[in-house]
Design a protein around this motif. Sequence first.
Motif, PDB file in Angstrom:
ATOM      1  N   SER A  50      11.235 -95.734  -1.133  1.00  0.00           N
ATOM      2  CA  SER A  50      10.722 -94.997   0.155  1.00  0.00           C
ATOM      3  C   SER A  50      11.749 -95.488   1.190  1.00  0.00           C
ATOM      4  CB  SER A  50       9.211 -95.363   0.189  1.00  0.00           C
ATOM      5  OG  SER A  50       9.092 -96.822   0.578  1.00  0.00           O
ATOM      6  N   ALA A  99       5.153 -88.617   3.571  1.00  0.00           N
ATOM      7  CA  ALA A  99       4.039 -88.788   4.286  1.00  0.00           C
ATOM      8  C   ALA A  99       3.964 -88.831   5.598  1.00  0.00           C
ATOM      9  CB  ALA A  99       3.541 -90.236   3.534  1.00  0.00           C
ATOM     10  N   TYR A 105       1.418 -89.692   0.449  1.00  0.00           N
ATOM     11  CA  TYR A 105       2.434 -88.443   0.033  1.00  0.00           C
ATOM     12  C   TYR A 105       1.802 -87.252  -0.302  1.00  0.00           C
ATOM     13  CZ  TYR A 105       5.742 -92.492   0.644  1.00  0.00           C
ATOM     14  OH  TYR A 105       6.367 -93.489   0.988  1.00  0.00           O
TER      15      TYR A 105
END
Length: 118
Positions: A50, A99, A105
């Motif tokens: 991420s 997200a 998400y």
Amino acid sequence: QVQLVESGGGLVQAGGSMKLSCAASGRTFSSFTMAWFRQAPGKERGFVASISRRGGFTRCVDSVKGRFTISRDNAENTLYLQMNSLKPEDTAIYYCAAAYGSKGYDSWGQGTQVTVSS
């Protein structure tokens, strides 16, 4: 939500490299924390990496540390995943996800297949 489209998957030999892209549209891309997930055959979808909204903070799963790099270009509304030293166990469908704020998400792409041959 934001619309996401992945590209860049395909077939590669073990030890090779591949770069995935995820094009975003619909809302301000820089408002979203972005991530890559993957789902191998017969397994559940799992987190890969991420990146924060401005790209200053990244994290990834231990199995890809030192091999995969997540990055983003907010001017181009695009998320990337550079994958080096690929292994057969990296074979999976790779999904990008977004997200917004404290939400999970909740925007997903359609996925792109990555196959690593031994």
